[in-house]
Design a protein around this motif. Structure first.
Motif, PDB file in Angstrom:
ATOM      1  N   UNK A  77       0.822  -1.203   0.000  1.00 55.06           N
ATOM      2  CA  UNK A  77       0.000   0.000   0.000  1.00 55.06           C
ATOM      3  C   UNK A  77       0.860   1.260   0.000  1.00 55.06           C
ATOM      4  N   UNK A  78       2.002   1.182   0.657  1.00 54.23           N
ATOM      5  CA  UNK A  78       2.910   2.332   0.681  1.00 54.23           C
ATOM      6  C   UNK A  78       3.579   2.529  -0.684  1.00 54.23           C
ATOM      7  N   UNK A  79       3.953   1.431  -1.335  1.00 57.51           N
ATOM      8  CA  UNK A  79       4.729   1.519  -2.578  1.00 57.51           C
ATOM      9  C   UNK A  79       3.880   1.889  -3.796  1.00 57.51           C
ATOM     10  N   UNK A  80       2.639   1.465  -3.811  1.00 61.08           N
ATOM     11  CA  UNK A  80       1.816   1.658  -5.014  1.00 61.08           C
ATOM     12  C   UNK A  80       1.766   3.112  -5.498  1.00 61.08           C
ATOM     13  N   UNK A  81       1.449   4.061  -4.641  1.00 55.87           N
ATOM     14  CA  UNK A  81       1.366   5.436  -5.159  1.00 55.87           C
ATOM     15  C   UNK A  81       2.729   6.092  -5.378  1.00 55.87           C
ATOM     16  N   UNK A  82       3.798   5.446  -4.939  1.00 56.20           N
ATOM     17  CA  UNK A  82       5.124   6.080  -4.998  1.00 56.20           C
ATOM     18  C   UNK A  82       6.010   5.510  -6.107  1.00 56.20           C
ATOM     19  N   UNK A  83       5.556   4.453  -6.785  1.00 57.47           N
ATOM     20  CA  UNK A  83       6.349   3.836  -7.849  1.00 57.47           C
ATOM     21  C   UNK A  83       5.606   3.936  -9.180  1.00 57.47           C
ATOM     22  N   UNK A  84       6.361   4.086 -10.250  1.00 63.14           N
ATOM     23  CA  UNK A  84       5.771   4.167 -11.593  1.00 63.14           C
ATOM     24  C   UNK A  84       5.761   2.812 -12.280  1.00 63.14           C
ATOM     25  N   UNK A  85       5.740   1.752 -11.488  1.00 61.12           N
ATOM     26  CA  UNK A  85       5.689   0.401 -12.045  1.00 61.12           C
ATOM     27  C   UNK A  85       4.682  -0.420 -11.254  1.00 61.12           C
ATOM     28  N   UNK A  87       2.745  -2.873  -8.801  1.00 65.13           N
ATOM     29  CA  UNK A  87       2.995  -3.455  -7.478  1.00 65.13           C
ATOM     30  C   UNK A  87       1.897  -4.485  -7.215  1.00 65.13           C
ATOM     31  N   UNK A  88       2.316  -5.755  -6.963  1.00 61.98           N
ATOM     32  CA  UNK A  88       1.371  -6.825  -6.663  1.00 61.98           C
ATOM     33  C   UNK A  88       1.396  -7.052  -5.151  1.00 61.98           C
ATOM     34  N   UNK A  89       0.246  -6.908  -4.521  1.00 61.18           N
ATOM     35  CA  UNK A  89       0.128  -7.088  -3.068  1.00 61.18           C
ATOM     36  C   UNK A  89      -0.288  -8.523  -2.775  1.00 61.18           C
ATOM     37  N   UNK A  90       0.427  -9.157  -1.819  1.00 65.81           N
ATOM     38  CA  UNK A  90       0.102 -10.539  -1.442  1.00 65.81           C
ATOM     39  C   UNK A  90      -1.209 -10.540  -0.671  1.00 65.81           C
ATOM     40  N   UNK A  91      -2.139 -11.318  -1.143  1.00 63.62           N
ATOM     41  CA  UNK A  91      -3.439 -11.428  -0.478  1.00 63.62           C
ATOM     42  C   UNK A  91      -3.593 -12.821   0.114  1.00 63.62           C
ATOM     43  N   UNK A  92      -3.744 -12.917   1.427  1.00 68.35           N
ATOM     44  CA  UNK A  92      -3.952 -14.239   2.038  1.00 68.35           C
ATOM     45  C   UNK A  92      -5.293 -14.813   1.598  1.00 68.35           C
ATOM     46  N   UNK A  93      -5.304 -16.099   1.321  1.00 73.22           N
ATOM     47  CA  UNK A  93      -6.539 -16.772   0.928  1.00 73.22           C
ATOM     48  C   UNK A  93      -7.368 -17.098   2.166  1.00 73.22           C
ATOM     49  N   UNK A  94      -8.598 -17.492   1.919  1.00 68.41           N
ATOM     50  CA  UNK A  94      -9.448 -17.907   3.043  1.00 68.41           C
ATOM     51  C   UNK A  94      -8.864 -19.097   3.768  1.00 68.41           C
ATOM     52  N   UNK A 138     -12.646 -14.415  18.173  1.00 64.00           N
ATOM     53  CA  UNK A 138     -11.541 -13.721  17.521  1.00 64.00           C
ATOM     54  C   UNK A 138     -11.739 -12.216  17.667  1.00 64.00           C
ATOM     55  N   UNK A 139     -10.657 -11.553  18.042  1.00 62.46           N
ATOM     56  CA  UNK A 139     -10.649 -10.096  18.085  1.00 62.46           C
ATOM     57  C   UNK A 139     -10.031  -9.610  16.767  1.00 62.46           C
ATOM     58  N   UNK A 140     -10.740  -8.748  16.079  1.00 61.84           N
ATOM     59  CA  UNK A 140     -10.259  -8.261  14.795  1.00 61.84           C
ATOM     60  C   UNK A 140      -9.612  -6.900  14.951  1.00 61.84           C
ATOM     61  N   UNK A 141      -8.455  -6.758  14.319  1.00 60.52           N
ATOM     62  CA  UNK A 141      -7.739  -5.483  14.342  1.00 60.52           C
ATOM     63  C   UNK A 141      -7.275  -5.112  12.944  1.00 60.52           C
ATOM     64  N   UNK A 142      -7.055  -3.832  12.737  1.00 61.79           N
ATOM     65  CA  UNK A 142      -6.627  -3.360  11.415  1.00 61.79           C
ATOM     66  C   UNK A 142      -5.649  -2.212  11.592  1.00 61.79           C
ATOM     67  N   UNK A 143      -4.796  -2.014  10.585  1.00 58.00           N
ATOM     68  CA  UNK A 143      -3.825  -0.918  10.639  1.00 58.00           C
ATOM     69  C   UNK A 143      -3.596  -0.402   9.229  1.00 58.00           C
ATOM     70  N   UNK A 144      -3.127   0.843   9.186  1.00 64.73           N
ATOM     71  CA  UNK A 144      -2.833   1.463   7.900  1.00 64.73           C
ATOM     72  C   UNK A 144      -1.364   1.805   7.758  1.00 64.73           C
TER      73      UNK A 144
END
Length: 661
Positions: A77-85, A87-94, A138-144
C-alpha cells in the motif's frame, strides 16, 4: 570450464521478467524459500527492506529496475502510489486465514485467552463470517501504517490477547511485546502473488509492444498526426508534425497542444471534418476526428479525445492529379497507330519521320492539312508513340460547338455556374486530358474570347472552371489541327497572333491525296478490307489487301487520276459504295469502270480548273515551291531558321508557300 551459452539462451535470460519481492523478517524468509522455483521463469530478487528504503533502492537501480514489485499488505500500500511500475500485493486466501487461526487456537494454553487477527486495511467480511460460523472467539484489528500496527498490538496485549495472527510486521511487533504470534501468509499465497506478477509483466510487455508498433506506424505516416485527450493535452504526436510545428516530440506528451504551438489557435476545426490552414508558411488540409474508448464487452465507448491529421495541400493536389490520370474513360483513348497511316510516297514518309521525332517532345504541335487528310490519325499516332501513351487522348472539334457550349466543354464549370449546370459541377476536357494529350481539331474556328483563355492554359498549365476562382493544375501536351491558313486569320484579326505563335512550335503539314497518287490504290485496298470486315457477305472474298487490290485493278486508273477534293474521307465513301456493289455481285468478279461510273460518277467528271492536271501556271509554280521547301525542311531536320536562311525567305513566306502548295 562451463560451456558458453548460445545466443538463444542469452536472449531468454535477458528477456526474463525482473521481479523484486520486498519484505522483512518472516516474509523475506518465505520469499527466499520459494525463489528457486522461479529461476527458469523470472529474474527474482529478494529485497529485505520495506517502505521508503524500497523506493530509494528502485530509484537507484537505473537500467536494472524491476518490471514488477511483490510486497505484503502495508508495504504494498505504501509503494503503489510512490512507484511508476506495477505493485502486486500478497493477499492471504481464506484457507490461509482459517489455517492460521486454527494454529493460533492450538497454541493457546489457557482457553480463556483470546486470539486476535490483525490485517492491513479493513478485515474482509468473509473472514468475519468464517469466524462466526465456527464460533471462534476472535478479536479483529486493522492498521494502515507501521505506527498503527504498533498501537494495535500494544492495545491487544493490554486487553489480554494471548496470540496474534497477522503478516510479518504484526508478528514481529507481537513477538517484541512478549506475545505469541502466527504468521498469516502461506507459500501458496506467495506463489499466487508471483504468478500474478508474471502475468502482469507479460501483459505490460504486450501492451508496450503494441504501443511501440502503433508509435512506429504513427512515425511512418506521411501526414502529421497528433492525438489529444479530453483536456487538449498531447497523448501522441509523430515526428513529421512536431517538426512542422517546431516543437520537440519527446517533450510534448502531457502538454497542452495550443501551449506548445500557439500558431494553431483558430486553425483547428471545432467539429469533425476538414478545414484549410497555413502553419509556418505551409498550407495544410487539417482533419479532425474523435478518439473513443471501448466500452464493456467491446461495445462502442464514449469520446474522450481528439485526433488531428495535417496533410500538405501539395500532397492532396498530387493525389488529385494521380486520381484524375487514372480515370481514363474509354472514349478518351487513341485508336490509331503510326502503322495505320497508309502510303509509301515520299510525302508520307516525311510525315512519319516527323511524327516519330515530335513524339519524343512535349512541345505543342500544329498539324496542317486539308479536310480528310488524316490530321487526327497523326495526332493519335504521336500520342501512342509518346511517354503519355498510358494516359488520356482527348479530342474536341472547336468548330462543332456554339461558343458558350464550347467554353463549358473545354474548361468545365462549378455547380450553379449557369442555369442547368450539373449538380456538383463538371470537369472540362482540358482537365480530362491531364497527363495525356489534348487534341484541338479545327483550332482556327475557335471564337476569339476563348482563344485568350486557351492561351493562358498553354502558358500557365492551369485551368479555371466557369464559376470558380480556384485554378486547377493540369499536365497536358497540346496538339492542334486546322485546314485554314492561320497567318491569314491573324492578319484578318480573327485569330490571336500570340496564340498562333504558342501553337506553332512544331508543325506537320499533311499532303492532300492528289499529291500522292501512288498511295491511292494501296489506301483504297486497305479501306476495302475494312469495309469487308463490316459486311459479312464480303468476309470470304476479301481477306487481305492483295485480294482487295485485285478487285480494284480495273478501276485503278480513274481512282488515281481523280483529284479527290475530300481527300481520304471522300475516297472512303466511294470505297463503301464499291463494297456494297461487290456484296450484291454474285459472280465474284472485279469492279469495272462501268460499275464505278454508275455508283461514283464524280470520279469521271471534268475536274474544276486549278484542281487537277489542268492547273494554272501559278498553281503549278506554288506546288513546286512547296515541294522544294518540304525537301529543304527534311534536309535540315525541320529547322525552319536554317531553311529560311538557305532559301533566302522569311518565316512568313515559308508558311504561306507551304499553305499554298
Amino acid at each position: 570450464m562451463s560451456p558458453t551459452p548460445d545466443l538463444t539462451s542469452l536472449t531468454q535470460l535477458t528477456d526474463r521478467p525482473r521481479i523484486w519481492a520486498c519484505g522483512i523478517s518472516r516474509l523475506s524468509d518465505l520469499f527466499l524459500d520459494i525463489a528457486a522455483e522461479y529461476n527458469d521463469r523470472a529474474e527474482l530478487r529478494v529485497i529485505t527492506r520495506g517502505f521508503e528504503d524500497v523506493v530509494r533502492e528502485i530509484d537507484g537501480a537505473g537500467a536494472q529496475r524491476p518490471d514488477v514489485v511483490v510486497a505484503g499488505g502495508s508495504n504494498g500500500a505504501y509503494l503503489k502510489p510512490r512507484l511508476s511500475l506495477p505493485v502486486v500485493v500478497i493477499n492471504p486466501t481464506g484457507f490461509d486465514v482459517m489455517h492460521a487461526l486454527a494454529r493460533a487456537r492450538r497454541s493457546v494454553s489457557d482457553t480463556r485467552q483470546t486470539v486476535a487477527l490483525v490485517m492491513h486495511g479493513d478485515t474482509p467480511d468473509e473472514v468475519r463470517r468464517f469466524a462466526a460460523a465456527y464460533n471462534m472467539d476472535v478479536v479483529f484489528g486493522a492498521y494502515a501504517s507501521r505506527q498503527d500496527a504498533e498501537s494495535c498490538v500494544l492495545d491487544l496485549r493490554d486487553r489480554g490477547v494471548g496470540v496474534v495472527v497477522g503478516p510479518g510486521l504484526v508478528t514481529d511487533l507481537a513477538a517484541q511485546a512478549g506475545m505469541n504470534a502466527v504468521f498469516l501468509y502461506s507459500r501458496d499465497s506467495v506463489r499466487a502473488a508471483f504468478d500474478t506478477a508474471l502475468e502482469v509483466v507479460q501483459a505490460t510487455r504486450r501492451e508496450s509492444q503494441r504501443r511501440q508498433r502503433l508509435d512506429n506506424l504513427l512515425q511512418h505516416l506521411r501526414d502529421g498526426v497528433v492525438a489529444l485527450d479530453a483536456q487538449g493535452r498531447v497523448e501522441a504526436i509523430n515526428e513529421r508534425l512536431a517538426t512542422a510545428l517546431g516543437i520537440d516530440a519527446r517533450q510534448a506528451a502531457g502538454q497542452p497542444l495550443l501551449s506548445l504551438a500557439p500558431n494553431l489557435l483558430g486553425l483547428l476545426p471545432d467539429t469533425d471534418g476538414d478545414t484549410l490552414g497555413t502553419v509556418r508558411g505551409v498550407n495544410y488540409v487539417i482533419h479532425r476526428g474523435p478518439l473513443t474508448s471501448t466500452g464493456a464487452g467491446g461495445a462502442a465507448g464514449t469520446e474522450d479525445g481528439t485526433v488531428f491529421t495535417f496533410q500538405e495541400s501539395r500532397a492532396v493536389e498530387r493525389l488529385d492529379r494521380t486520381l484524375r490520370s487514372r480515370q481514363r474513360p474509354q472514349q478518351f483513348s487513341a485508336r490509331y497507330r503510326l502503322d495505320d497511316l497508309v502510303g509509301e510516297s515520299a510525302p508520307m514518309e516525311r510525315v512519319r519521320t516527323l511524327v516519330r521525332r515530335y513524339a519524343k517532345s512535349d512541345a505543342t504541335v500544329l498539324v496542317l492539312g486539308e479536310s480528310g487528310t488524316g490530321k487526327e490519325m497523326v495526332a493519335q499516332s504521336m500520342h501512342e508513340l509518346s511517354a503519355r501513351r498510358d494516359f488520356p487522348f482527348v479530342a474536341i472539334n472547336c468548330g462543332a460547338f456554339p461558343e458558350a457550349l464550347l467554353e463549358s466543354e473545354l474548361f468545365g464549370y462549378e455547380e450553379g455556374a449557369f442555369t442547368g449546370a450539373r449538380k456538383g459541377g463538371k470537369a472540362g476536357l482540358i482537365e480530362a486530358a491531364h497527363r495525356g494529350t489534348l487534341f484541338l481539331d479545327e483550332i482556327g474556328e475557335m471564337p476569339l474570347p476563348l482563344q485568350s483563355r486557351l492561351l493562358r492554359v498553354l502558358q500557365e498549365r492551369e485551368v479555371v472552371r466557369l464559376g470558380s476562382t480556384e485554378p486547377t493544375r493540369v499536365d497536358i501536351r497540346v496538339v492542334a489541327a486546322t485546314h485554314r491558313a492561320l497567318t491569314d486569320a491573324v492578319e484578318a484579326g480573327s485569330f490571336r497572333a500570340d496564340l498562333y505563335y504558342r501553337l506553332n512550335i512544331l508543325s506537320i503539314a499533311l499532303p492532300p491525296l492528289r499529291e500522292r497518287a501512288d498511295d491511292i490504290l494501296p489506301l483504297a485496298a486497305e479501306l476495302l478490307v475494312q469495309a469487308a470486315r463490316r459486311e459479312p457477305r464480303l468476309l470470304l472474298r476479301i481477306a487481305d489487301t492483295d485480294e482487295a487490290a485485285h478487285l480494284l485493278a480495273d478501276i485503278a486508273g480513274p481512282l488515281q487520276s481523280y483529284t479527290w477534293p475530300g481527300n481520304v474521307r471522300e475516297l472512303q465513301s466511294v470505297i463503301e459504295r464499291i463494297a456494297v456493289e461487290l456484296a450484291d455481285t454474285e459472280d465474284g468478279g472485279a469492279i469495272t469502270q462501268d460499275v464505278l461510273r454508275m455508283i461514283a460518277p464524280e470520279v469521271f467528271a471534268q475536274p474544276a480548273r486549278g484542281k487537277t492536271g489542268a492547273l494554272t501556271l501559278r498553281e503549278r509554280s506554288r506546288g513546286v515551291e512547296a515541294e522544294e521547301i518540304r525537301a529543304a525542311l527534311a534536309a535540315h531536320d525541320g529547322d525552319r531558321d536554317a531553311v529560311c536562311a538557305a532559301l533566302g525567305i522569311s518565316k512568313t513566306t515559308l508558311w504561306r508557300r507551304l499553305q499554298a502548295g
